[in-house]
Structure formats: structure tokens, C-alpha cells
Enzyme design. Structure first.
Site, PDB file in Angstrom:
ATOM      1  N   GLY A 145       0.829  -1.201   0.000  1.00  0.00           N
ATOM      2  CA  GLY A 145       0.000   0.000   0.000  1.00  0.00           C
ATOM      3  C   GLY A 145       0.862   1.248   0.000  1.00  0.00           C
ATOM      4  N   CYS A 247       0.519  11.124 -10.992  1.00  0.00           N
ATOM      5  CA  CYS A 247      -0.952  11.212 -11.000  1.00  0.00           C
ATOM      6  C   CYS A 247      -1.445  11.573  -9.600  1.00  0.00           C
ATOM      7  CB  CYS A 247      -1.583   9.883 -11.401  1.00  0.00           C
ATOM      8  SG  CYS A 247      -1.001   9.229 -12.964  1.00  0.00           S
ATOM      9  N   GLY A 348     -24.756  17.261  19.969  1.00  0.00           N
ATOM     10  CA  GLY A 348     -25.188  16.285  20.979  1.00  0.00           C
ATOM     11  C   GLY A 348     -25.683  15.016  20.294  1.00  0.00           C
ATOM     12  N   GLU A 372      -4.487   7.912  -1.003  1.00  0.00           N
ATOM     13  CA  GLU A 372      -3.611   8.912  -1.648  1.00  0.00           C
ATOM     14  C   GLU A 372      -2.400   9.234  -0.771  1.00  0.00           C
ATOM     15  OE1 GLU A 372      -4.058  10.269  -4.592  1.00  0.00           O
ATOM     16  OE2 GLU A 372      -6.185  10.028  -5.074  1.00  0.00           O
ATOM     17  N   PHE A 392      11.655   6.283   5.428  1.00  0.00           N
ATOM     18  CA  PHE A 392      10.617   5.283   5.123  1.00  0.00           C
ATOM     19  C   PHE A 392      11.066   3.855   5.423  1.00  0.00           C
ATOM     20  CE2 PHE A 392       9.230   8.721   2.280  1.00  0.00           C
ATOM     21  CZ  PHE A 392       7.904   8.783   2.659  1.00  0.00           C
TER      22      PHE A 392
END
Ligand code: TGC
Ligand code: FAD
Length: 393
Positions: A145, A247, A348, A372, A392
Site C-alpha cells: 500500500g 498522477c 449532541g 492517496e 521510510f
């Protein structure tokens, strides 16, 4: 319908002065369409986990699909601020509506326009712009992902055609799509994009059920089992991960505007309700704690508006960097999800029913803060831009 008068939509810093007359007209026409077409049916669609009938053709008819694609390919030839304003108005209705327009515009039309052959542009773009054809974008996989570089979906060059195998997951509009722009690795390990058509044998799109978020949007998988993709469907003009990631720059920019719309819908509803709801003999708007919330909402919406507007100016000049786009996407989505959650409390118990939009927006924004690029991934992109160090891996 909206519970608040449309005149109460905030422009606290006079950002309208920075917009052209054309921008304001475009915004008004999309706002009117959302009022008349989306608002009356969105709660029921979301409650029933159904998409809105005829949505794509309706979006096409108002020019919301590929607004910045040139007119010769069916787009509207508008600038990036117009695109942003359209996304804002659509997401005031629902993130699912903006998602449909984002994917079609930024993730399907953009790569075909930017990286496609002339034949591909002429064959697909006009039908995508009108909504006659629905597109999907396949990057994410079950095992990859945040780290799309690890993708397993692959193709082999068979001489006359490409043989595609693998699976994409969490794909907006997969069950409805006529075509999908799919990113896959060749035998050389390089990522290429290709257009997979619904009619290709071995291509299936099972739906993902039981979502608590984006319930008015269809999500699913793209499964490729020895799919023969004609070579003319390969996007000829891009190679490597920068293809799909470029993109995302366009889509993430649109999201930075879109979520302002969701925040506005929550803010305006909360202001109106707090003036009408009486407790302890007074409107709850008269209590400092509620005013603090409303004041902070307006401050955050105003900051987000300025951020997206300036990013749009940079984008119009082709100067917006991916890291600037990450910052705006991350900041604005967090702003919107916080406002959706906090504004629900102002209502509420009434805040939890479908008569008011907060729970729907808050639940939708759980997807928006994840897709995204997650909130954390965008922070790491900023961190890398500051330090030059990739945190990363
Ligand atoms: P890295 O080594 O940094 O970069 C690989 C190549 O790509 C280039 N690049 C970019 N190019 C254009 N725009 C960007 N934003 C770019 N970011 C990187 C880079 O220059 C390099 O080019 P080259 O020529 O040197 O090869 O890549 P990495 O593998 O370290 O990954 C970086 C990372 C983690 C930031 C990136 O992969 C990432 O953004 N991950 C998040 C994944 C993601 O956002 N997925 C979204 C899937 S689509 C979706 O969610 C649609 S939802 C739609 C809806 O319903 O609205
Ligand atoms: P993971 O990558 O497994 O991340 C899980 C958690 O780990 C996250 O909190 C993440 O921030 C964190 N994490 C990961 N790596 C790091 C790291 N290096 N350091 C610190 N923390 C880290 N994709 C498409 O291709 N096309 C679509 O149309 C599309 N539509 C979507 C629609 C919906 C409704 C949803 C929910 C998703 C959609 N996506 C789509 C997929 C989306 O882009 C991914 O869900 C997203 O990129 C995150 O990937 P993941 O779910 O595999 O999470």
C-alpha cells in the site's frame, strides 16, 4: 438539503477577491448542482451502502470530469483553481462524490492525457469526460500500500500482446469501471502503466463489502488472471514509479481543496444548530466552550483555504512540488476530520443521526486520511524534504 443558508458559507479572509469571475461562476454552478442533485439523496445512499445512480454522467454534464483536460479531448480546459473549487463543492456534498471525480480526472484522464498515445487520448478521453465511460486506477495491492515500489502485479511481453497477472486492492469504482489504468512491473522490474478494458478475458473486479466509510462509493479489487493486454494499450510515454506518483500529485492537490468542502458543511451546520438549540435557557452558541470550537473551526478552514489557493497558483505555474502537495493534503484532511468529529459533539445526540452530515463526513474522512498516501506517509515526505533523509525504510 443543507440545514444552513448557503450565504453562511465562510470566506473570512476575502479569498473571493483572489478568484476570477469565471472561478466564482464555476463554483456557484457546482454548488447549485450539489444542492439539487446530491444533498437530497446522499444520506440514503450512504445509509444503504449504495452508489448514486447515474452519478458519473451527471458529473460529466456539469464539467466535473477532467476539468483541466483540453477541450479537444472533451475536457473543459480550465485552470487548477477551478479544478480545486469544483472538488471543494463536490465534497461539501460527500467525499464519495469528490472521489468519483478525482479518480476519473486525476488518476485516469490525467495519465492518459499526459502519458498516452494520440490514439489512446482520442479513444478514451472524450468518453471519460462525459461519464459515458467509468475509469479506475490500480496501484495499491494487498501486500503493498504505502510502498508501491514492492508491487507484485506483473506483465510479460508475449510479442503480440502483454500477459498481465496479479491483483490490486482498495480500488475506487473497481466494480463499476469500464477501464482501469493499471501499474505493473515488466520482466526488467520497471513499472509501466496500461489500460485494461472490462471486456478483456481474465479481468474481474470483486466488490469490497461492509465499509463504514465512503459508503456511497463502490470499492473493489482488480484481479488479472492471464489477461492479454494489446500492446497499443500500454501508456508509451512514462516508465518507473514517477508515472503513478505524478498522477497522485494531481489527485492529492484536489483532495486538499475537497476536504475544505466537507469541513464547511460541518462548520455551517454547527453554527446554525448552536444558535437554535436552547439549553439552560440560552442558545448553546452563547456558551464560551461552544464558541471556542466554532472560532477554531473557522480559523482552520481559513488557513486551509489559503494553503490550497496558493498551491493552486503554484500548480497553474507548474511550480508546485510534490512535498508542498503532501503538506496541503495532510494538513487539510486532518483539519477536516477534526472539525467533523468536534462539530458532531456540538449537535449532541442529534449529531449521530443521518439528518445531519457530521457522522457521514467523519466516517468518509477516515478513508481520505488513509488513501492517496496516509497521514504518516505525508509527514515523512515533509520530513525528507526538510532533512534530505529518507525515513521510510
Ligand atoms: P522514491 O524512490 O522516492 O521515488 C521513486 C520515483 O518516483 C519519483 N517520485 C515522484 N514523481 C512524481 N511525483 C511524486 N509525488 C513523486 N514521488 C516520488 C522519484 O523522483 C523517483 O523517480 P526516479 O526517476 O528517480 O525513479 O519512491 P519510494 O519507493 O521511496 O516511495 C516514496 C513514497 C513512500 C513517498 C511513495 O511511494 C508514496 O507516496 N506512497 C504512498 C502510496 C500512495 O499514495 N498510494 C495511493 C494509491 S491511489 C489512491 O489512494 C487513490 S484513492 C482515490 C479516491 O478515491 O479519491
Ligand atoms: P499500509 O501501507 O499497510 O499502512 C498501514 C499503516 O502503517 C499506516 O498508518 C501507514 O501510515 C503506516 N506506515 C506504512 N509505512 C510506514 C513507514 N515507512 N513509516 C511509518 N509508518 C508507516 N488505491 C489505489 O491504487 N486506487 C484507488 O482507487 C484507491 N482507492 C481507495 C479507496 C478507499 C476507500 C481506500 C480505503 C483506499 C483506497 N486506495 C486506493 C488504497 C490506499 O491508497 C491505501 O489504503 C493507502 O495507500 C495505504 O495503504 P495500506 O492500506 O496498504 O496501508
Amino acid at each position: 438539503m443543507s440545514y444552513y443558508p448557503l450565504q453562511s458559507i465562510p470566506d473570512y479572509f476575502g479569498i473571493d477577491d483572489l478568484l476570477t469571475e469565471e472561478h466564482q461562476l464555476i463554483r456557484q454552478s457546482v454548488r447549485d448542482w450539489v444542492q439539487s442533485f446530491i444533498m437530497p439523496q446522499i444520506d440514503e445512499a450512504a445509509q444503504n451502502h449504495e452508489d448514486i445512480p447515474n452519478l458519473m454522467k451527471e458529473l460529466g454534464s456539469i464539467g466535473a470530469l477532467g476539468p483541466y483536460i483540453p477541450e479537444e479531448y472533451g475536457g473543459a480546459g480550465l485552470d487548477q483553481i477551478s479544478y480545486g473549487l469544483i472538488m471543494q463543492e463536490l465534497e461539501r456534498g460527500d467525499s464519495a462524490v469528490r472521489s468519483a471525480a478525482s479518480v476519473q480526472s486525476s488518476l485516469v484522464m490525467f495519465p492518459i492525457f499526459e502519458y498516452g498515445s494520440e490514439e489512446q487520448k482520442r479513444k478514451f478521453l472524450p468518453k471519460l469526460a462525459s461519464g459515458e465511460m467509468i475509469g479506475a486506477f490500480g496501484l495499491t495491492e494487498p501486500n503493498h500500500g504505502s510502498n508501491p515500489a514492492g508491487m507484485e502485479t506483473n506483465y510479460k511481453d508475449m510479442g503480440d500482446y502483454l500477459l498481465l497477472n496479479g491483483a490490486k486492492m482498495w480500488i475506487t469504482n473497481a466494480p463499476l469501471c469500464d477501464i482501469a489504468v493499471v501499474w505493473a512491473k515488466g520482466e526488467d522490474g520497471k513499472v509501466r502503466g496500461m489500460i485494461v478494458e472490462r471486456s478483456f478475458e481474465g479481468f474481474t473486479t470483486p466488490e469490497t463489502h461492509n465499509k463504514w466509510s465512503l459508503r456511497a462509493s463502490k470499492t473493489g479489487e482488480l484481479v488479472f488472471n492471464n489477461v492479454k493486454v494489446p500492446k497499443e494499450n500500454l501508456l508509451p510515454n512514462v516508465e518507473g514509479l514517477k508515472g503513478p506518483l505524478s498522477c497522485l500529485n494531481s489527485a492529492r492537490y484536489g483532495i486538499s481543496w475537497g476536504v475544505i468542502g466537507a469541513a464547511i458543511d460541518c462548520y455551517c451546520t454547527a453554527v446554525q444548530y448552536s444558535k437554535e438549540r436552547i439549553q439552560f435557557g440560552k442558545p448553546i452558541a452563547s456558551f464560551q466552550l461552544q464558541q471556542k470550537k466554532l472560532a477554531e473551526f473557522l480559523t482552520e478552514i481559513t488557513k486551509a483555504q489559503l494553503l490550497s489557493w496558493k498551491l493552486g497558483v503554484l500548480k497553474n505555474d507548474h511550480k508546485a512540488t510534490p512535498a508542498q502537495i503532501s503538506m496541503a493534503k495532510r494538513n487539510n484532511v486532518k483539519m477536516a476530520i477534526d472539525i467533523a468529529r468536534e462539530s458532531r459533539q456540538i449537535l449532541g445526540g442529534m449529531g449521530i443521526v443521518g439528518d445531519f452530515p457530521m457522522m457521514r463526513h467523519a466516517a468518509n474522512l477516515e478513508s481520505v486520511i488513509t488513501y492517496e498516501g496516509t497521514h504518516d506517509v505525508h509527514l515523512l515526505i515533509t520530513g525528507m524534504d526538510i532533512t534530505g533523509i529518507n525515513a521510510f525504510g
